[in-house]
Design an enzyme around this catalytic site. Structure first.
Site, PDB file in Angstrom:
ATOM      1  N   LEU A  33       0.814  -1.220   0.000  1.00  0.00           N
ATOM      2  CA  LEU A  33       0.000   0.000   0.000  1.00  0.00           C
ATOM      3  C   LEU A  33       0.850   1.276   0.000  1.00  0.00           C
ATOM      4  O   LEU A  33       0.338   2.373   0.211  1.00  0.00           O
ATOM      5  CB  LEU A  33      -0.980   0.006   1.184  1.00  0.00           C
ATOM      6  CG  LEU A  33      -1.801  -1.298   1.335  1.00  0.00           C
ATOM      7  CD1 LEU A  33      -2.743  -1.210   2.529  1.00  0.00           C
ATOM      8  CD2 LEU A  33      -2.569  -1.615   0.062  1.00  0.00           C
ATOM      9  N   VAL A  34       2.138   1.137  -0.272  1.00  0.00           N
ATOM     10  CA  VAL A  34       3.020   2.305  -0.248  1.00  0.00           C
ATOM     11  C   VAL A  34       2.676   3.287  -1.371  1.00  0.00           C
ATOM     12  O   VAL A  34       2.959   4.480  -1.281  1.00  0.00           O
ATOM     13  CB  VAL A  34       4.506   1.869  -0.310  1.00  0.00           C
ATOM     14  CG1 VAL A  34       4.866   1.317  -1.675  1.00  0.00           C
ATOM     15  CG2 VAL A  34       5.426   3.016   0.058  1.00  0.00           C
ATOM     16  N   ASN A 118      14.587  -0.442  -2.886  1.00  0.00           N
ATOM     17  CA  ASN A 118      13.261  -1.058  -2.798  1.00  0.00           C
ATOM     18  C   ASN A 118      13.030  -2.028  -3.958  1.00  0.00           C
ATOM     19  O   ASN A 118      12.621  -3.177  -3.754  1.00  0.00           O
ATOM     20  CB  ASN A 118      12.194   0.038  -2.817  1.00  0.00           C
ATOM     21  CG  ASN A 118      10.791  -0.522  -2.719  1.00  0.00           C
ATOM     22  OD1 ASN A 118      10.371  -1.002  -1.670  1.00  0.00           O
ATOM     23  ND2 ASN A 118      10.063  -0.503  -3.837  1.00  0.00           N
ATOM     24  N   THR A 144      10.270  -2.141 -18.310  1.00  0.00           N
ATOM     25  CA  THR A 144       9.777  -0.995 -19.084  1.00  0.00           C
ATOM     26  C   THR A 144      10.570  -0.838 -20.370  1.00  0.00           C
ATOM     27  O   THR A 144      11.770  -1.127 -20.413  1.00  0.00           O
ATOM     28  CB  THR A 144       9.852   0.308 -18.251  1.00  0.00           C
ATOM     29  OG1 THR A 144       9.912   1.439 -19.140  1.00  0.00           O
ATOM     30  CG2 THR A 144      11.095   0.347 -17.386  1.00  0.00           C
ATOM     31  N   SER A 179      16.490   7.353 -16.186  1.00  0.00           N
ATOM     32  CA  SER A 179      16.262   7.834 -14.813  1.00  0.00           C
ATOM     33  C   SER A 179      16.724   6.758 -13.842  1.00  0.00           C
ATOM     34  O   SER A 179      16.915   5.594 -14.217  1.00  0.00           O
ATOM     35  CB  SER A 179      14.772   8.122 -14.566  1.00  0.00           C
ATOM     36  OG  SER A 179      14.058   6.904 -14.393  1.00  0.00           O
ATOM     37  N   TYR A 181      14.886   5.459 -11.662  1.00  0.00           N
ATOM     38  CA  TYR A 181      13.806   4.462 -11.681  1.00  0.00           C
ATOM     39  C   TYR A 181      14.036   3.462 -12.815  1.00  0.00           C
ATOM     40  O   TYR A 181      14.021   2.246 -12.601  1.00  0.00           O
ATOM     41  CB  TYR A 181      12.445   5.158 -11.867  1.00  0.00           C
ATOM     42  CG  TYR A 181      11.426   4.274 -12.532  1.00  0.00           C
ATOM     43  CD1 TYR A 181      10.806   3.244 -11.834  1.00  0.00           C
ATOM     44  CD2 TYR A 181      11.099   4.433 -13.886  1.00  0.00           C
ATOM     45  CE1 TYR A 181       9.891   2.413 -12.464  1.00  0.00           C
ATOM     46  CE2 TYR A 181      10.191   3.607 -14.511  1.00  0.00           C
ATOM     47  CZ  TYR A 181       9.588   2.596 -13.800  1.00  0.00           C
ATOM     48  OH  TYR A 181       8.703   1.771 -14.424  1.00  0.00           O
ATOM     49  N   HIS A 182      14.211   3.954 -14.035  1.00  0.00           N
ATOM     50  CA  HIS A 182      14.430   3.032 -15.152  1.00  0.00           C
ATOM     51  C   HIS A 182      15.671   2.173 -14.909  1.00  0.00           C
ATOM     52  O   HIS A 182      15.704   0.998 -15.251  1.00  0.00           O
ATOM     53  CB  HIS A 182      14.579   3.813 -16.464  1.00  0.00           C
ATOM     54  CG  HIS A 182      13.328   4.483 -16.937  1.00  0.00           C
ATOM     55  ND1 HIS A 182      13.041   5.802 -16.666  1.00  0.00           N
ATOM     56  CD2 HIS A 182      12.271   4.020 -17.653  1.00  0.00           C
ATOM     57  CE1 HIS A 182      11.871   6.122 -17.212  1.00  0.00           C
ATOM     58  NE2 HIS A 182      11.377   5.065 -17.808  1.00  0.00           N
ATOM     59  N   LYS A 185      15.041  -0.923 -12.961  1.00  0.00           N
ATOM     60  CA  LYS A 185      14.469  -2.005 -13.770  1.00  0.00           C
ATOM     61  C   LYS A 185      15.569  -2.713 -14.570  1.00  0.00           C
ATOM     62  O   LYS A 185      15.507  -3.925 -14.799  1.00  0.00           O
ATOM     63  CB  LYS A 185      13.410  -1.450 -14.730  1.00  0.00           C
ATOM     64  CG  LYS A 185      12.216  -0.794 -14.050  1.00  0.00           C
ATOM     65  CD  LYS A 185      11.178  -1.829 -13.615  1.00  0.00           C
ATOM     66  CE  LYS A 185       9.858  -1.174 -13.241  1.00  0.00           C
ATOM     67  NZ  LYS A 185       8.829  -2.148 -12.844  1.00  0.00           N
ATOM     68  N   TYR A 250       7.473  18.663 -23.410  1.00  0.00           N
ATOM     69  CA  TYR A 250       8.839  18.937 -22.935  1.00  0.00           C
ATOM     70  C   TYR A 250       9.750  19.187 -24.135  1.00  0.00           C
ATOM     71  O   TYR A 250      10.021  18.289 -24.932  1.00  0.00           O
ATOM     72  CB  TYR A 250       9.375  17.756 -22.129  1.00  0.00           C
ATOM     73  CG  TYR A 250       8.600  17.458 -20.851  1.00  0.00           C
ATOM     74  CD1 TYR A 250       7.632  18.337 -20.359  1.00  0.00           C
ATOM     75  CD2 TYR A 250       8.854  16.299 -20.135  1.00  0.00           C
ATOM     76  CE1 TYR A 250       6.934  18.057 -19.188  1.00  0.00           C
ATOM     77  CE2 TYR A 250       8.163  16.010 -18.958  1.00  0.00           C
ATOM     78  CZ  TYR A 250       7.196  16.896 -18.495  1.00  0.00           C
ATOM     79  OH  TYR A 250       6.512  16.605 -17.334  1.00  0.00           O
ATOM     80  N   VAL A 319      16.618  14.938 -19.043  1.00  0.00           N
ATOM     81  CA  VAL A 319      17.767  14.976 -19.953  1.00  0.00           C
ATOM     82  C   VAL A 319      17.551  13.854 -20.946  1.00  0.00           C
ATOM     83  O   VAL A 319      17.696  12.677 -20.625  1.00  0.00           O
ATOM     84  CB  VAL A 319      19.082  14.786 -19.179  1.00  0.00           C
ATOM     85  CG1 VAL A 319      20.263  14.833 -20.131  1.00  0.00           C
ATOM     86  CG2 VAL A 319      19.223  15.848 -18.097  1.00  0.00           C
TER      87      VAL A 319
END
Lengths: 389, 389
Positions: A33-34, A118, A144, A179, A181-182, A185, A250, A319
């Site tokens: 549930l985060v 995480n 992704t 990023s 995040y990417h 992955k 952008y 970027v």
């Protein structure tokens, strides 16, 4: 099949769980549930109101007569992972349970470290639990298309045959993600590929494009079954159009990305589950149906929206190349039977109309990008309102 | 130059610090001393006795008149990293400060997670600190040739030009590493490449081969300056020969690896520091001088050792190809002026003689590999003794 959906309370996890349940599978959902906490942290609400997971599960039981079993806990807690797998005994695990936002990972050091730890630790725990409890379990992992970046050659499905100085090998497709995040992955993909190789476990890595849409046949059955409206690109443009805010492109807007309808996400995941790889096999599917540039999507929304819409180019907070070659291959999911929902004028209009329905929940302050990738610390607090990502 | 050596208490970090100090640079060493804790955990001692870091630094001052400044703390502590960089103001940072053993990372889930979190977070903290304090600082990062795995094509230096379906791009060389440790270095490489691209910082990623040897001109000045004898491949064979244990070749022994002399490690690192990349540039050097198969090294040791030696093939505890093509390119360091110390009969013999000198410190129980990559949990406790890795 017995299918456990990790991150089953999220934008895609929840409708995936319902779709699989409706299709006759025994479904469990695991979630910490985060995702709801991230909204609290950013001071934003969901555009479409969503209910607590426990209520969602109860409503699904009432609406369909079917049971989805919830497991509340965190993948970074290894004993919880082991216990859940022991109790539920899945044949397949669909893994959505990661910090999922590129800008969130780029807020500052703390968010970058959190995202990578995480995501990487959660997936490592899962790999170990599968090997320890039942190495037949098929891990269906959400990656992704962003892992690849935007190379000047065609993007193949996970691997590429390279001929170099007269010799040839099939090697993992080079990654150049945009990023932290990417990158998390990409780290996962390398870890999973290795675990399949040394332990003989099986996994499908779904390199998914950007998803648009919000409603599925199952979530439409009752308002309490609604999933959130995740604000990336097309969904974001729909919200901007709804509140009379310019569509923010952008930079030049030539960024081309692979995309798909939320209903195709559900179909792809079921196809992957129904057609597992061999023991020890690590396979990659590029999970998307069409490619669009950001500029083309903005123009499309402006053309068909039922309200007046303007398009504005703003300085790019990311970027990235703003004009580039982009052509990704996707043949494996179609060969398994995927019938895509291609984007239509009607669907674009529906998205804007959905956003108009809930526009009273939107805080315009939350619409502009607040995370600048060029600096190590961005101020992200807003006065509250929907769609902050 | 002002050079901060992270992991400056380790096998290579310590002699690197002395080499750079002797060469006229202002040197600091940062270390958490956790490397000594790993020995305690495994119940092993160093083959060659080593002194505490504080004593090493004091002895260096007495022997050379030169000052090396110690900073005791952990890279995963971001405020410590920031404070050290603020105080020392380095021009270059040489980053050895990672969990460095493949088998250690493969003991069980806890050690895999520890290795990846420790290494990835330490490097992320460093990237953020450099960007926040002084983006001119040159990060010289120790990677490993193991990141590449053993592809059936020549291994280039970090990047490869790929022509595919009539289009061409230069992309990161595909990675297929053989352990969770090696994977942590692959994760680092991707994170560093990204940080250079978005923030304009500069880094040299040294994909180093397997290092052999123990003595350098600086450590030879006083017994208290000795560095540890790290037991990989050739160093391990030297110990096995010294104690009359068969040289343990894993499987067929056709595993070919890139290698170099410890003195060349020091030279390469100084060359990288003296020739920094441009702002925003992420470059990769393959840091090795020769390639050998494990079988060839065992035969070599058996041939020149001053004692009777046998070679034994044992079941491979790792999951790897035992016969394969291997050819890695290394042109960048030679072009900067590297003059390699190639392996000679005399040097092989010296390594065995060194091990004989200290063979009373070896516990034969600690010699056989105890970590089996095919299972998720290995028992590694031994009754104590040198060279457990």
């Amino acid at each position: 099949m017995r299918i456990l959906v990790l991150g089953g309370d999220g934008y895609l996890g929840w409708p995936t769980a319902l779709h699989l349940s409706k299709a006759g599978h025994d479904v469990g959902v695991l979630d910490s549930l985060v995702r709801r906490h991230y909204d609290d942290e950013m001071g934003v609400d969901t555009l479409v109101p969503i209910r607590q997971l426990q209520r969602r599960v109860a409503t699904w039981k009432e609406a369909s007569g079917l049971t989805v079993v919830p497991f509340i806990g965190d993948l970074t807690n290894h004993s919880f992972v082991l216990e859940t797998l022991r109790v539920f005994e899945p044949d397949a695990i669909v893994h959505f349970a990661e910090q999922r936002s590129a800008p969130y990972s780029m807020i500052d050091r703390e968010h970058a470290v959190y995202t990578q730890v995480n995501n990487v630790v959660g997936t490592l725990n899962l790999l170990y639990a599968i090997k320890e409890l039942n190495d037949e379990i098929h891990l269906v992992k959400l990656g992704t298309m962003g892992e690849y970046g935007s190379p000047n050659i065609d993007i193949e499905e996970g691997f590429i045959e390279i001929t170099h100085k007269g010799r040839t090998d099939v090697l993992p497709f080079p990654k150049n993600p945009p990023s932290f995040y990417h990158l998390s992955k990409v780290h996962d993909s390398h870890n999973i590929m290795f675990a399949c190789r040394i332990w003989g476990i099986r996994s499908t890595d779904l390199n998914q494009g950007i998803v648009y849409g919000q409603q599925t046949p199952e979530t439409a059955l009752h308002p309490d079954l609604a999933t959130r409206f995740f604000g990336t690109v097309l969904n974001r443009f729909a919200v901007q159009a709804a509140v009379g805010y310019p569509l923010t492109v952008y930079g030049k807007g030539g960024q081309t990305r692979a995309m798909l309808d939320i209903r195709d996400t559900l179909a792809c995941i079921e196809l992957a589950c129904l057609n597992p790889p061999d023991a020890g096999e690590y396979r990659v599917f590029n999970q998307f149906t069409e490619q669009f540039s950001v500029r083309d999507l903005a123009t499309w929304v402006a053309r068909v929206a039922p309200v007046e819409v303007t398009v504005e180019s703003i300085p790019n907070p990311r970027v990235e190349k703003e004009e580039h070659y982009y052509n990704a291959v996707t043949t494996k999911l179609p060969s398994l039977g995927l019938k895509p929902h291609l984007l239509t004028d009607a669907h674009v209009r529906e998205l804007v109309e959905l956003a108009i329905t809930y526009k009273h929940r939107v805080n315009p302050e939350a619409i502009r990008p607040t995370v600048n990738y060029r600096v190590t610390r961005s101020e992200v607090s807003v006065a509250g309102g929907a769609v902050g990502e």
